[in-house]
Write an enzyme that holds these catalytic residues in place. Structure first.
Site, PDB file in Angstrom:
ATOM      1  CG  ASP A  17      -2.547 -78.820  16.706  1.00 39.74           C
ATOM      2  OD1 ASP A  17      -3.367 -78.970  17.916  1.00 39.74           O
ATOM      3  OD2 ASP A  17      -1.485 -78.407  16.708  1.00 39.74           O
ATOM      4  CE  LYS A 203     -12.292 -78.275  33.965  1.00 41.43           C
ATOM      5  NZ  LYS A 203     -12.800 -79.460  33.333  1.00 41.43           N
ATOM      6  CG  ASN A 207     -11.587 -80.861  37.675  1.00 37.38           C
ATOM      7  OD1 ASN A 207     -12.444 -81.347  37.580  1.00 37.38           O
ATOM      8  ND2 ASN A 207     -10.973 -80.339  36.665  1.00 37.38           N
ATOM      9  CG  LEU A 210     -15.302 -84.231  41.173  1.00 34.03           C
ATOM     10  CD1 LEU A 210     -15.478 -83.965  39.668  1.00 34.03           C
ATOM     11  CD2 LEU A 210     -16.236 -85.160  41.631  1.00 34.03           C
ATOM     12  CB  CYS A 259      -8.174 -81.967  35.112  1.00 25.97           C
ATOM     13  SG  CYS A 259      -8.572 -81.768  33.429  1.00 25.97           S
ATOM     14  CG  PHE A 321      -5.548 -90.455  34.222  1.00 24.34           C
ATOM     15  CD1 PHE A 321      -5.638 -90.272  32.848  1.00 24.34           C
ATOM     16  CD2 PHE A 321      -6.403 -89.961  35.165  1.00 24.34           C
ATOM     17  CE1 PHE A 321      -6.675 -89.874  32.479  1.00 24.34           C
ATOM     18  CE2 PHE A 321      -7.575 -89.553  34.480  1.00 24.34           C
ATOM     19  CZ  PHE A 321      -7.393 -89.033  33.072  1.00 24.34           C
ATOM     20  CE  LYS A 322     -11.393 -91.950  33.898  1.00 25.32           C
ATOM     21  NZ  LYS A 322     -12.326 -91.056  33.709  1.00 25.32           N
TER      22      LYS A 322
END
Ligand code: UDX
Length: 446
Positions: A17, A203, A207, A210, A259, A321-322
């Site tokens: 990175d 992909k 998402n 879901l 996502c 967020f969760k």
């Protein structure tokens, strides 16, 4: 990459990175200080780091030495120009491709790990082949289906691994190379292969499906609040139909995460760009419903507190967020807070894993008001009991397990009365809390 390194000691994995501080954090002597909080991850890093897992800022050297390069840069929703607010910004992907092309002196397999719009592989290939040094590149799509908070378990035991590649002989041999890596720990029948475009699209579609389930049950939660139906009972009743299944039917204050929204916007954007108006509108409704759910939760708090929260203290339990993650991207908490701040509420936040600067960063990023104003109205606590002291109401924004085990009597005693709880995750035992004296509002229950 840490899990690949753990499972394949014979493969050297180098994570590079340009961000020096981040790489330094991944190399921190104390593995508990790595920059991502994810159950089990520090153990994986502790096992593999220095053996066959390395973190470095020497991007060119790592590209030069690699036989396979995974591109895992972010692809945020565009904030400017054409497709603003909808399409994916592929700037970082393109920069990676150009750097790989410039540095490579030997043939390589390039794996798209970032979630990308359909047909990005084509753009990648174009850049690699036209700007490279005449070496051969095979581009594979290998989307990631792990969920945060359970990432290590999901990677060790995935439902499936998806690899998309070219039908040509070289394409198939590249697919085989990647299969051999995953097959070290994943049963062969769970490794699916498709063409590149199906893999890229799958992909986004996974998402979208879901997220659609969550928006569907959240739509029903509003109807339940107007009737005598209870959304938890409805979810159980429909979830036992094996065709529907029980997962992702938990009504909530709204889905968040990096996502779902981004990928659906992407799907909508692509559909619209092909002139498929109905397809685009259909999927866009999932986002519209989710935005509505977040807003509705905030406005219900205002309504329930006698139509004004101005100057009132509202304690937020949870900001991530969760649960089991310190990730706050697109978290419902941000939007609920913003809505309540518009009503001049004072918000007191406690989250077991999210740090204060992130919370302010999330709000400042919305640009609704100045950072100074956000500082004035929000206070972040390291002790949940302190956060709830003298509050008019408590809102549960994340389903952290520890919230269930608090000494709720103690919290009640120190709050202003009537003491209200708005459970945006339906995790608390409402009957028990009512017995203490709380006024409890859950999602999808009258
Ligand atoms: C998701 C996908 O699950 C994963 O396969 C993909 O690789 C990345 O996106 P993630 O965003 O980490 O993973 O979390 P996920 O568990 O899917 O939850 C997303 C959001 O939906 C969270 O805010 C969660 O709280 C919410 N949610 C989930 C609900 O509100 N109700 C549910 O029933 C399930």
């Amino acid at each position: 990459m840490a899990v690949i390194a753990k499972q394949c000691p014979g493969i050297k994995v180098t994570v590079v990175d340009v961000n020096e501080a981040r790489i330094a954090a991944w190399n921190d002597e104390n593995v508990e200080n790595i920059p991502v909080y994810e159950p089990g991850l520090s153990d994986v890093v502790a096992e593999a780091r220095g053996r066959n897992l390395f973190f470095s800022t020497d991007v060119d050297k790592a590209i030069d030495e690699a036989q396979m390069v995974f591109i895992s840069v972010n692809t945020p929703t565009k904030t400017y120009g054409a497709g603003k607010g909808m399409g994916a910004d592929l700037k970082w992907i393109e920069l990676c491709a150009r750097q790989i092309a410039k540095v490579s002196k030997s043939d390589k397999i390039i794996v798209e790990k970032s979630t990308l719009p359909v047909r990005t592989a084509e753009a990648l290939r174009d850049i690699l082949l036209n700007t490279g040094n005449g070496v051969n590149f095979q581009v594979l799509s290998n989307p990631e289906f792990l969920a945060e908070g359970t990432a290590v378990l999901d990677l060790l035991n995935p439902d499936r691994v998806l690899i998309g590649g070219d039908p040509t002989e070289d394409g198939q041999s590249a697919i085989q190379s990647l299969i051999e890596i995953y097959a070290k720990w994943i049963p062969r029948e769970r490794i699916l292969t498709t063409n590149v475009w199906s893999s890229e699209l799958s992909k986004l579609v996974a998402n979208a499906y879901l997220a659609q389930r969550i928006s569907s049950i959240n739509a029903i939660s509003e109807l339940c609040e107007k009737t005598e139906a209870d959304v938890n009972e409805v979810a159980r009743a429909i979830g036992t139909d094996s065709r529907i299944g029980p997962k992702f039917l938990k009504a909530s204050v709204g889905f968040g995460g990096s996502c779902f929204q981004k990928d659906i916007l992407n799907l909508v954007y692509i559909s619209r760009s092909f002139g498929l108006q109905e397809v685009a509108d259909y999927w866009e409704q999932v986002i519209i419903m989710n935005d509505h759910q977040k807003k509705r939760f905030a406005l219900n708090i205002v309504k329930d507190l006698y139509n004004t929260v101005s100057g009132k203290k509202i304690a937020f339990l949870g900001w991530a967020f969760k649960k089991d993650t310190n990730d706050t991207r697109e978290s419902a908490a941000i939007y609920v807070a913003d809505e309540l701040l518009n009503e001049q509420a004072k918000i007191r936040v406690y989250d077991p894993k999210v740090k204060e600067d992130k919370i302010f960063g999330d709000l400042d990023h919305l640009n609704t008001r100045s950072p100074a104003e956000n500082k004035k109205y929000i206070k972040v606590f390291e002790d949940p009991y302190r956060a709830c002291e003298r509050a008019h109401a408590i809102a549960i924004l994340t389903e952290w397990d520890e919230f269930k085990d608090y000494d709720w009597q103690r919290i009640y005693d120190n709050m202003l009365k009537p003491a209200k709880i708005f459970d945006g995750r339906n995790i608390l035992d409402a009957e028990k809390l009512r017995a203490i004296g709380f006024k409890v509002k859950s999602i999808g229950v009258k």
